[in-house]
Motif scaffolding. Structure first.
Motif, mmCIF file in Angstrom:
data_model
loop_
_atom_site.group_PDB
_atom_site.id
_atom_site.type_symbol
_atom_site.label_atom_id
_atom_site.label_comp_id
_atom_site.label_asym_id
_atom_site.label_seq_id
_atom_site.Cartn_x
_atom_site.Cartn_y
_atom_site.Cartn_z
ATOM 1 N N GLY A 193 0.901 -1.002 0.153
ATOM 2 C CA GLY A 193 -0.278 0.318 -0.271
ATOM 3 C C GLY A 193 0.604 1.444 -0.125
ATOM 4 N N VAL A 194 2.016 1.445 0.308
ATOM 5 C CA VAL A 194 3.072 2.402 0.787
ATOM 6 C C VAL A 194 3.367 2.375 -0.662
ATOM 7 N N PHE A 195 3.219 1.530 -1.243
ATOM 8 C CA PHE A 195 5.056 1.284 -2.536
ATOM 9 C C PHE A 195 3.570 1.779 -3.832
ATOM 10 N N LEU A 196 2.272 1.391 -3.315
ATOM 11 C CA LEU A 196 1.004 2.195 -4.458
ATOM 12 C C LEU A 196 0.445 3.055 -3.923
ATOM 13 N N GLY A 197 0.523 3.985 -3.084
ATOM 14 C CA GLY A 197 0.195 5.078 -2.679
ATOM 15 C C GLY A 197 0.797 6.523 -3.910
ATOM 16 N N VAL A 198 2.469 5.872 -3.109
ATOM 17 C CA VAL A 198 3.383 6.649 -3.409
ATOM 18 C C VAL A 198 3.210 7.290 -4.873
ATOM 19 N N VAL A 199 3.573 5.919 -5.337
ATOM 20 C CA VAL A 199 3.653 5.690 -7.181
ATOM 21 C C VAL A 199 1.839 6.198 -7.838
ATOM 22 N N SER A 200 0.858 6.325 -7.276
ATOM 23 C CA SER A 200 0.424 6.631 -7.632
ATOM 24 C C SER A 200 -0.475 7.854 -7.956
ATOM 25 N N SER A 201 0.550 8.788 -6.510
ATOM 26 C CA SER A 201 0.440 9.802 -6.291
ATOM 27 C C SER A 201 0.992 11.266 -7.118
ATOM 28 N N VAL A 202 2.531 10.314 -7.522
ATOM 29 C CA VAL A 202 3.422 10.809 -8.135
ATOM 30 C C VAL A 202 2.669 10.891 -9.796
ATOM 31 N N VAL A 203 2.127 9.728 -10.588
ATOM 32 C CA VAL A 203 1.736 9.558 -11.943
ATOM 33 C C VAL A 203 0.386 10.681 -11.847
ATOM 34 N N ASP A 204 -0.494 10.302 -10.848
ATOM 35 C CA ASP A 204 -1.719 11.469 -10.693
ATOM 36 C C ASP A 204 -1.877 13.175 -10.304
ATOM 37 N N ASN A 205 -0.136 13.397 -10.237
ATOM 38 C CA ASN A 205 -0.103 14.706 -9.601
ATOM 39 C C ASN A 205 1.133 15.097 -11.064
ATOM 40 N N ARG A 206 1.852 14.431 -11.365
ATOM 41 C CA ARG A 206 2.916 14.559 -12.145
ATOM 42 C C ARG A 206 2.421 14.334 -14.068
ATOM 43 N N ILE A 207 1.859 13.576 -13.998
ATOM 44 C CA ILE A 207 1.501 13.212 -15.047
ATOM 45 C C ILE A 207 0.410 13.009 -15.774
ATOM 46 N N ALA A 208 -0.450 12.494 -14.410
ATOM 47 C CA ALA A 208 -2.582 12.940 -16.046
ATOM 48 C C ALA A 208 -3.572 12.739 -14.652
ATOM 49 N N SER A 209 -4.020 13.576 -14.211
ATOM 50 C CA SER A 209 -4.291 13.975 -13.410
ATOM 51 C C SER A 209 -5.425 12.875 -13.134
ATOM 52 N N GLY A 210 -6.014 12.329 -12.142
ATOM 53 C CA GLY A 210 -7.010 11.895 -11.794
ATOM 54 C C GLY A 210 -6.992 10.130 -12.057
ATOM 55 N N ALA A 211 -5.589 9.918 -12.615
ATOM 56 C CA ALA A 211 -5.134 8.601 -13.047
ATOM 57 C C ALA A 211 -5.573 7.852 -12.545
#
Length: 298
Positions: free
Chosen positions: A148-166
């Protein structure tokens, strides 16, 4: 029934046990054909369900023997409860990691470092559980928390820096695949037999090998490696990864169904939860990666 896992060794098809659902039709004058490799069903002489007055009749007509009405046998409620617990811990730690590990320019390196360490430890715990003969709730829940820690950070990176709402799109995609496979499996549109299992395992092995080679080229050669995770090839392999995850969901459903039908011990529900969690994480990550590629190519 053993844990299902598209990444690691699937104990359900390993050297020390068979697959409970295949070739269970009895031969004339004998026990069900599948009982020798079935970790729960046994020949009639040592049938653990003999106290059930309908057990012998079930075997006679080729139906899976029904477990006696006793405690200690896995039920669907057990599977749902343990799967909900495992996924719940994963979701909570992912949300906490998202909220407490910022991914702005000043903090992304630290957050990424924590996520990678958590992911690696979680992978080790998953490997240990995959090769254990019995379920260890502590290992499974620890894996869920770290993943969950890993997914939380990776998801935050993608959502905030690559594709909003990803992240939300990936969650919805994962739920859609889960629901579609469940409906197709219950309707009989997906038939899990030995041919299906062999095809899925071979395809998954080839997929993992290609991804590992691509990663090695990316690490030592720089760039995107062989391009399997970017551009048109990345999109193709992302779709293939999601389809493989869907196939593994069908295997997970079959293992749960057979475990209940053959009276698997209650602790096996933890292995079902572990396998379903691994498969859902696989599908979610493939969706997240695919969304990232699609947005990067815009």
């Amino acid at each position: 029934m053993r844990s299902s896992n598209p990444v690691f060794s699937r104990r359900g098809f390993s050297r020390d046990n068979g697959y409970a659902g295949f070739n269970t039709a009895p031969q004339a004058g004998g026990a069900a054909v599948g009982t020798q490799g079935n970790p729960y069903a046994q020949p009639q002489a040592g049938n653990p369900y003999a106290q059930n007055p309908y057990a012998q009749q079930d075997l006679q007509y080729g139906a899976p023997p029904q477990a006696p009405v006793t405690t200690g046998r896995m039920t669907m409620d057990d599977v749902l409860m343990r799967t909900g617990t495992t996924l719940g811990i994963l979701i909570v730690t992912a949300a906490l990691a998202w909220a407490t590990l910022p991914v702005d320019d000043a903090n992304i390196s630290r957050s990424y470092g924590i996520a990678i360490v958590a992911g690696l430890i979680g992978m080790v715990l998953a490997l240990v559980q995959s090769f254990k003969r019995k379920a260890s709730p502590a290992l499974i829940l620890s894996y869920a928390a770290l993943e969950g820690v890993f997914l939380g950070v990776v998801s935050s990176v993608v959502d905030n820096r690559i594709a909003s709402g990803a992240a939300m799109q990936a969650v919805l995609g994962t739920l859609a695949v889960f629901g579609a496979v469940l409906v197709a499996y219950k309707a009989g549109w997906i038939r899990v037999n030995r041919r299906f299992v062999g095809f899925v395992m071979a395809a998954a092995l080839g997929f993992i090998v290609l991804m590992a080679i691509n990663l090695l080229f990316a690490v030592f050669g720089g760039g995107d490696g062989l391009g399997f995770r970017s551009g048109p090839l990345g999109i193709l392999f992302g779709v293939i990864g999601i389809l493989l995850g869907a196939c593994f969901l069908a295997l997970d459903f079959k293992q749960v169904e057979d475990g209940i039908a053959y009276g698997a011990p209650r602790e096996e529900a933890w292995l079902a939860a572990f396998g379903l969690t691994l498969t859902l994480v696989w599908i979610y990550m493939e969706f997240l990666r695919l969304i990232s590629i699609l947005n990067s190519s815009d």
